[in-house]
Design a protein around this motif. Structure first.
Motif, PDB file in Angstrom:
ATOM      1  N   CYS A 108       1.382   1.388   9.605  1.00  0.00           N
ATOM      2  CA  CYS A 108       1.205   0.925   8.223  1.00  0.00           C
ATOM      3  C   CYS A 108       1.641   1.969   7.194  1.00  0.00           C
ATOM      4  CB  CYS A 108      -0.250   0.499   7.979  1.00  0.00           C
ATOM      5  SG  CYS A 108      -0.737  -0.940   8.967  1.00  0.00           S
ATOM      6  N   CYS A 166       5.938  -7.642   1.284  1.00  0.00           N
ATOM      7  CA  CYS A 166       5.331  -8.515   2.294  1.00  0.00           C
ATOM      8  C   CYS A 166       5.065  -9.897   1.713  1.00  0.00           C
ATOM      9  CB  CYS A 166       4.012  -7.917   2.792  1.00  0.00           C
ATOM     10  SG  CYS A 166       4.201  -6.285   3.558  1.00  0.00           S
ATOM     11  N   GLU A 203      -0.559  -7.989   9.615  1.00  0.00           N
ATOM     12  CA  GLU A 203      -0.985  -7.504   8.305  1.00  0.00           C
ATOM     13  C   GLU A 203      -1.722  -6.186   8.469  1.00  0.00           C
ATOM     14  OE1 GLU A 203      -3.110 -10.380   6.011  1.00  0.00           O
ATOM     15  OE2 GLU A 203      -1.850 -12.040   6.682  1.00  0.00           O
ATOM     16  N   CYS A 204      -1.630  -5.328   7.461  1.00  0.00           N
ATOM     17  CA  CYS A 204      -2.313  -4.037   7.444  1.00  0.00           C
ATOM     18  C   CYS A 204      -3.582  -4.141   6.607  1.00  0.00           C
ATOM     19  CB  CYS A 204      -1.414  -2.953   6.863  1.00  0.00           C
ATOM     20  SG  CYS A 204       0.084  -2.642   7.809  1.00  0.00           S
ATOM     21  N   ASP A 245      -8.250  -4.896   0.540  1.00  0.00           N
ATOM     22  CA  ASP A 245      -8.813  -5.834   1.516  1.00  0.00           C
ATOM     23  C   ASP A 245     -10.266  -5.506   1.817  1.00  0.00           C
ATOM     24  OD1 ASP A 245      -6.402  -7.158   1.725  1.00  0.00           O
ATOM     25  OD2 ASP A 245      -5.707  -5.899   3.388  1.00  0.00           O
ATOM     26  N   CYS A 298       1.612   0.380   3.489  1.00  0.00           N
ATOM     27  CA  CYS A 298       2.240  -0.928   3.551  1.00  0.00           C
ATOM     28  C   CYS A 298       1.170  -2.016   3.676  1.00  0.00           C
ATOM     29  CB  CYS A 298       3.182  -1.009   4.752  1.00  0.00           C
ATOM     30  SG  CYS A 298       4.525   0.192   4.724  1.00  0.00           S
ATOM     31  N   GLU A 299       1.472  -3.201   3.146  1.00  0.00           N
ATOM     32  CA  GLU A 299       0.559  -4.333   3.278  1.00  0.00           C
ATOM     33  C   GLU A 299       0.764  -5.076   4.597  1.00  0.00           C
ATOM     34  OE1 GLU A 299       0.988  -6.811  -0.125  1.00  0.00           O
ATOM     35  OE2 GLU A 299       0.077  -5.378  -1.499  1.00  0.00           O
ATOM     36  N   CYS A 300       1.916  -4.830   5.263  1.00  0.00           N
ATOM     37  CA  CYS A 300       2.176  -5.475   6.541  1.00  0.00           C
ATOM     38  C   CYS A 300       3.113  -4.588   7.341  1.00  0.00           C
ATOM     39  CB  CYS A 300       2.784  -6.865   6.352  1.00  0.00           C
ATOM     40  SG  CYS A 300       4.412  -6.837   5.554  1.00  0.00           S
ATOM     41  N   ASP A 332       1.674   5.080  -1.062  1.00  0.00           N
ATOM     42  CA  ASP A 332       0.967   3.833  -0.830  1.00  0.00           C
ATOM     43  C   ASP A 332       1.175   3.354   0.606  1.00  0.00           C
ATOM     44  OD1 ASP A 332       0.091   3.777  -3.420  1.00  0.00           O
ATOM     45  OD2 ASP A 332       1.762   2.554  -4.133  1.00  0.00           O
ATOM     46  N   THR A 344       2.639 -12.441   3.059  1.00  0.00           N
ATOM     47  CA  THR A 344       1.634 -12.691   4.090  1.00  0.00           C
ATOM     48  C   THR A 344       1.427 -14.174   4.355  1.00  0.00           C
ATOM     49  OG1 THR A 344      -0.082 -12.512   2.369  1.00  0.00           O
ATOM     50  CG2 THR A 344       0.438 -10.526   3.620  1.00  0.00           C
ATOM     51  N   THR A 353      -5.740  -2.803   3.821  1.00  0.00           N
ATOM     52  CA  THR A 353      -5.573  -1.962   2.639  1.00  0.00           C
ATOM     53  C   THR A 353      -6.930  -1.726   2.003  1.00  0.00           C
ATOM     54  OG1 THR A 353      -5.241  -3.836   1.134  1.00  0.00           O
ATOM     55  CG2 THR A 353      -3.286  -2.949   2.254  1.00  0.00           C
TER      56      THR A 353
END
Length: 387
Positions: A264, A307, A370-371, A376, A226-228, A224, A309, A373
């Motif tokens: 990320c 994360c 933030e990454c 998103d 990363c979200e950030c 997976d 956010t 994803t």
């Protein structure tokens, strides 16, 4: 919307902060070999090889019997000259794969520093590796290659007739193995990284398999995103740390260098930390000098990044080694990095889960972002469609 945060925190003197390496998603339509699994690992092997040249064998035998200096030098093969052959033993998620490697190594023999002969030995090694090989994947879809070859040799050993002296050769082989299958995909893409070869080979296994058009992807690759992501840098920042289960407060300085989820990806994460005790007399009631609480800490695993956010912060969890004067101690850690206020907090727990160190909040230079994803982009597309 993706948020980019400015650098925050104070340093004396001010160092150059580590920049973030974004790895944003973008829609792509591709015809490509899909990577079902990818491992990188290395092994060492040692073989004893006889000398093929009869005249050279005789000279080496006589030199050894006379106590003369006999030296051996080996020259490693070019990685492109290493041959490998993969065979699927069992399909599955994961399945078992046998790989045979053939490595040519050039050997030179010297007596009293004079070259007597040279020859090439071809050593073969076999690995069994657990890989994502569902039904539909064939031997030809497993691509293996050597990325580096190293070798060394010890002095010749007297061997039995008719073989004569034996030349031990030790080879270090660095290997890259990928499982690929041709597919047509419409994807959201970003760079990925190999996983460690950390699935043990069992004595036996049975995996029920169903028929399908394309082999299904395994559940452990790709990892997976990363979200950030964040970087943090602190050098000799004032710290009021808490040590031990009795809550001893020690004044000192903290130094941290952290790069978490660069591009990320969790695999592209690292950090190191050190605490320097500057408390001259401690907080005890006796006039004796306090013990030195200085230590260094290095993570051995980076298992999870969580994360927040809303608060522009993240927490990193894993295991590592704390070292007092070279004496290691295995601990579990939680590293928190904050964007506002800019700083970090490192918490260490012993194997019983009890907190043995808490740095408190320490000032640092912080970059946070933030990454993108898959969720998103899907939410953005849905919002645009509803608009």
């Amino acid at each position: 919307m993706k948020k980019h945060r400015p650098i925050k925190g104070s340093q004396t003197p001010t160092p150059t902060p580590t920049p973030l390496d974004p790895n944003d998603l973008a829609p792509e339509c591709i015809k490509v070999d899909k990577v079902y699994d990818w491992v990188f690992f290395s092994n060492q092997y040692e073989n004893k090889n006889f000398i093929p040249d009869e005249h050279c064998r005789r000279e080496v035998s006589e030199a050894l019997a006379a106590g003369k200096d006999v030296d051996v030098k080996c020259i490693p093969a070019d990685p492109e000259d290493v041959e490998c052959r993969a065979k699927i033993l069992e399909h599955g998620n994961p399945g078992r794969v046998s790989i045979v490697w053939t490595v040519p190594v050039r050997v030179k023999i010297f007596i009293k520093k004079k070259k007597i002969c040279s020859f090439t030995v071809r050593t073969q090694f076999e690995d069994e590796v657990m890989l994502c090989v569902p039904e539909g994947i064939k031997d030809k879809h497993i691509h293996c290659k050597a990325t580096d070859v190293q070798c060394n040799s010890n002095l010749p050993l007297m061997g039995p007739d008719p073989f004569g002296p034996m030349i031990p050769v030790r080879v270090l082989l660095c290997k890259d193995v990928q499982v690929e299958f041709p597919v047509k995909l419409e994807v959201l893409g970003k760079f990925c990284f190999p996983r460690p070869n950390d699935i043990p080979v069992p004595n036996g296994m049975e995996c029920p398999l169903d028929a399908f058009e394309f082999p299904p992807q395994c559940d452990f690759f790709p990892v997976d995103n990363c979200e950030c992501q964040a970087t943090a840098l602190a050098r000799n920042e004032e710290t009021f740390a808490t040590f031990g289960t009795n809550g001893t407060v020690v004044m000192g300085t903290s130094t941290l260098e952290a790069e978490i989820c660069q591009e990320c990806a969790l695999a592209d994460s690292r950090f190191s930390y050190s605490f320097t005790d500057t408390d001259e007399d401690g907080d005890g009631p006796t006039p004796t000098p306090s013990p030195d609480f200085s230590f260094t800490f290095e993570p051995t695993t980076i298992d999870e990044v969580v994360c927040n956010t809303d608060a522009d912060s993240l927490s990193v969890f894993g295991e590592g080694e704390r070292s007092f004067d070279g004496t290691p101690e295995h601990v579990f850690y939680e590293l928190r990095i904050f964007s506002d206020p800019a700083g970090f907090q490192l918490i260490l727990r012993n194997t019983a889960g009890i907190v043995v160190f808490d740095s408190g909040i320490v000032d640092a230079l912080v970059r946070y972002d933030e990454c993108d994803t898959f969720a998103d982009l899907l939410n953005n597309n849905n919002d645009n469609g509803n608009g």
